[in-house]
Structures are given as C-alpha cells and as structure tokens.
Design an enzyme around this catalytic site. Sequence first.
Site, PDB file in Angstrom:
ATOM      1  N   GLU A   1      22.380  62.177  44.093  1.00 19.59           N
ATOM      2  CA  GLU A   1      21.811  62.927  42.967  1.00 19.59           C
ATOM      3  C   GLU A   1      20.299  62.682  42.881  1.00 19.59           C
ATOM      4  OE1 GLU A   1      24.231  62.564  39.373  1.00 19.59           O
ATOM      5  OE2 GLU A   1      25.875  63.589  40.371  1.00 19.59           O
TER       6      GLU A   1
ATOM      7  N   GLU B   1      31.594  64.296  44.871  1.00 14.75           N
ATOM      8  CA  GLU B   1      32.008  63.873  43.519  1.00 14.75           C
ATOM      9  C   GLU B   1      32.640  65.070  42.833  1.00 14.75           C
ATOM     10  OE1 GLU B   1      29.240  61.735  41.008  1.00 14.75           O
ATOM     11  OE2 GLU B   1      28.437  60.644  42.732  1.00 14.75           O
TER      12      GLU B   1
HETATM   13  O1  AHR Z   1      30.833  59.358  38.904  1.00 14.34           O
HETATM   14  C1  AHR Z   1      29.995  58.975  37.859  1.00 14.34           C
HETATM   15  C2  AHR Z   1      28.562  59.430  38.071  1.00 14.34           C
HETATM   16  O2  AHR Z   1      28.488  60.814  38.050  1.00 14.34           O
HETATM   17  C3  AHR Z   1      27.931  59.060  39.369  1.00 14.34           C
HETATM   18  O3  AHR Z   1      27.419  57.779  39.362  1.00 14.34           O
HETATM   19  C4  AHR Z   1      26.828  60.057  39.513  1.00 14.34           C
HETATM   20  O4  AHR Z   1      26.508  60.345  40.831  1.00 14.34           O
HETATM   21  C5  AHR Z   1      27.345  61.261  38.747  1.00 14.34           C
HETATM   22  O5  AHR Z   1      26.428  61.760  37.866  1.00 14.34           O
END
Ligand code: AHR
Length: 506
Positions: free
Chosen positions: A188, A309
């Site tokens: 991110e 994710e």
């Molecule tokens: O999964 C939780 C968080 O969500 C992670 O650390 C981040 O990459 C995302 O914003």
Amino acid sequence: MSMMLLLAASLYAQETTVIAIHPQDGKNVISKNIYGQFAEHLGTCIYGGLWVGENSSIPNTNGYRNDVLQALKDLKVPVLRWPGGCFADDYHWMDGIGPKENRPKLVNSNWGGTIEDNSFGTHEFLNLCEMIGCEPYISGNVGSGSVEELAKWVEYMTAEQGSPMAKLRKENGREKPWKVKYLGIGNESWGCGGSMRPEYYSDIYRRYATYCRNFNGNRLFKVASGASDYDYNWTEVLMQNIGRRMSGISLHYYTVSNWNRKGSATNFTNDDYYGTLGKCLEIEQVIKKHIAIMDKYDPEKRIALLVDEWGTWWDEEPGTIRGHLYQQNTMRDALVASLSLDVFHKYTERIKMANIAQIANVLQSMILTKEDKMVLTPTYHVFEMYKVHQEATFLPFDIKCAKIAVQEDRVVPLVSATASKDKDGVIHISLSNIDLQKAQTVELSLDNIKVKGCTGRILTSTNINDHNNFDHPNTVVPKAFNGAKVQNGKLTVTLPPKSIVALTIN
Ligand code: AHR
C-alpha cells in the site's frame, strides 16, 4: 418486508437455476495460490494465533501451536504472506534474528501501539512455511527501509554460502538457504506504505527491484504494490512505467460498504446481508477493469494480478483491544468467501494469487484462538471444501438464475458456482445459494458427459449470523449433502437457503 426485498421479489423471478458446464472448453488451471493466506504482526494473529513460544503451556512444536499447525496442514495452504500489511513498512528484519533476548522491541504504531518483541522473525516465519508446506511471500519494507536493507534480507534468506548475509544466517543456526520466490516491493505504497504518488513509486520500485537479486538459482517473483479498489490510475501508471520489470502487481479489495460504519460481524439486518454480498461481488467489475488496463500493456498476460488482501472488515468485537481488528465470522462471511473464490477462479488466467486477510484472529480469519482453545471459522470450512479446485482446470459454464436488487443499485445473482476438473480427471462443482428464505433448484448439465452419481458436503446454518465460538465450536460445520439427484445423465440439486455445497461428480 423491506422496500429492497419487495423490489427484488417483483423484479427477478426465475424458478430454476440452469447451469450448462462445458468441460471440453476448460483450458486455464486455477492457481493454487488463489487459496493464499496472509499473516501480519497485528493483534493476536502471530502472537497467540500462530506462535506461543517454546516455553508456553499451550501444546506447541518449537513454539508453534499444534492445533493451528494441524488445521493449516489440513487446509493445504499454498502460500503465506508476511509480515504485513502496513506493519511491513515499519519492519526492520535485522531486529528479528539472532538470540531472542537480544532482539530490540518496537511499538507497533499501525495496530494499537502494542509492543512487538520481535520473537517471531525471519527464521520463525520461514520455518513455519516449511512445516505447513507452503511457499513464503515476503512483503519488503520500502516505506521506512532502505534498498540496502531489503537487498540484504533477500541475500540472508536465499544465498547459498560465502556471502556475508549467508554467513550471518548460518551463525543464527540455519545452514541452508530457504526458497523464497515471492517478494513484495512495499505494501500500500499509496497509503500506510509511504503515501507515494504512482509515478514516484514506479521509480522507487525500479530502484529496489534492481538490487533484490537472484542467488544460487532462487528466482524472485517481484510484486509491485498495487492499487486499492477503484484506483485504476495507479495500475495504469505502474503498467506504463514498470511494465515487465514486475512479475506481478497487487490489488487490495475489502468487503466494506462504509468505512465509517462498518457494522457488526454478527448483528446485522437482511438488507445489510444482501448489501454485503453486493459489495463483495462488485470485485468482479473492479478486477475486470484492472485486467483491461493490464491487457493493454501486457496482452500476453505475463504480469500476474495478485489480490493479496481481501475479505470482510467489520467493527472490532466489543471488549477487544482497539486496533487489533479481531472480528467474529458467520455464515455471511462464508458466503463472501465462496463468492469471491468463484470470481477469482474465473479470472485465473490473470489472477495468480489471492491472500485473504488474515489467517488467525484478524479480520476474516480462518482460525480464532483464545489461550489454549481454537475454533475453525465458517470461512475456514469454505477454504477446506474448496481446496479441490487448487491446480484443477477451470470449466467454463453458462448460468441462468434469479437475481436480487440490493443496496446501492447493485443486482446480484442468487446462485454462484465454480466447476473444475482435477489432475485425475475428477469434476468438482461448488454452488452457493445466497437467498435467505428460498431453496434454489439447480439443473446442471455437462455437455456430452453423462453424470452417474455424485457425493457432496454442505455448509449452512439455521441463522445467517450463526458462528463458531469457544463454547460452541461446531455450530457451522460441513455436513454430508444428499440434495442432489441424477436423471438421464443430468444433475438436479436443491440448495437450501444460505448454503454452500461442494459436489464431486462420478
Ligand atoms: O489487513 C489489514 C490492513 O489492511 C493491512 O495492514 C493493510 O495493508 C490494509 O490496509
């Protein structure tokens, strides 16, 4: 009945769902890595969830919980991403090697300010991967680290001998290098990983990637930190400026309707439920748009898309530590899992990995632990029922089914499916019925293949918010399914409301 459901009932009446599967047209293999997991130093994911330390009274092997180890082996986890998430860009790997008593502590600023003692570091992670038989996916620190630091980490993990980092690794007790293929260059980077603009990040990526080298036959698969949700510009700029210098680009997509009002994991209305599935299924449009941009620059599909994710994100459970993202997991989450996996399978030509967030005690987890107790969530059971699709050939199909209008003008089909053929030629079909009230009759045909019979399992529950907890760990578990009938080589399946069925065809 709410306005929403009235609208749905009047708009979309299709009595029987018809699915025509075309086995001869199957050509794409469903990457097993779509069943990837993600473990971050966040809340009790690592500490308490996976790792309790060698001196714990909780039964463990070299510090890893035995119950969790077994559950993960049963799941056939193919790949595990670590150490973050946002934590990755605060992580300095050298703090997590060597004698534990000498490892410095740090404040986990992203996640509740918890003190991190670094007792779970590189060796503990890579050894865990070996024990459960999965590939590691290392997320490198770009935001607060340096090129030198990441380059040395790669050397430490993968160089055979002779190099200073290989020597240090040996001094710390590991003679042979590990095999590390997947390397994330930041996480991110548009947000917690450095608040960068895509043009700037592209250059940073190129610089880092140059110095992360392949040692002794270990070939890195370098993943650029990709877009969140609808940020198509990020993908465009990276494709333009990084191109084939990356093996893959990531995408993050969480099933959250409103970031300021995420809602309870267990206490929700029927409208909330359908709205959640609408938001979940919107991932297909998002994926299609990112893929269309990738296709423009990479028509041969050599750069992979990794949804590294994904999953549901609810309010934290009352009484738990703020910032630890501990949430319960209901039959609603199970359907988010099955529907999402169905979408990933469909685009497996481009999607080569997905990592649900997260493996234990955080967000849409597989496993919840409390001291020496462990429960498997409904989401775990979906991953377990679906594991037959790993490395199987995706079988295209046409589907006609009733649809429902949900919040934000989305229209979603009531039935979702995947069909695949495994290496032994066995066909597996998974079906989900999202309707809360009505069973769905599904007529399935497989072109010229005559079905003789089938066996199956079902995951369902009395209430959509049913879940497993430490007092009742088996409220939502798979059971034998006997709702399929064969006639004239065709299959008719009755899917109960809010159910997920996995069938093996004979
Ligand atoms: O999964 C939780 C968080 O969500 C992670 O650390 C981040 O990459 C995302 O914003």
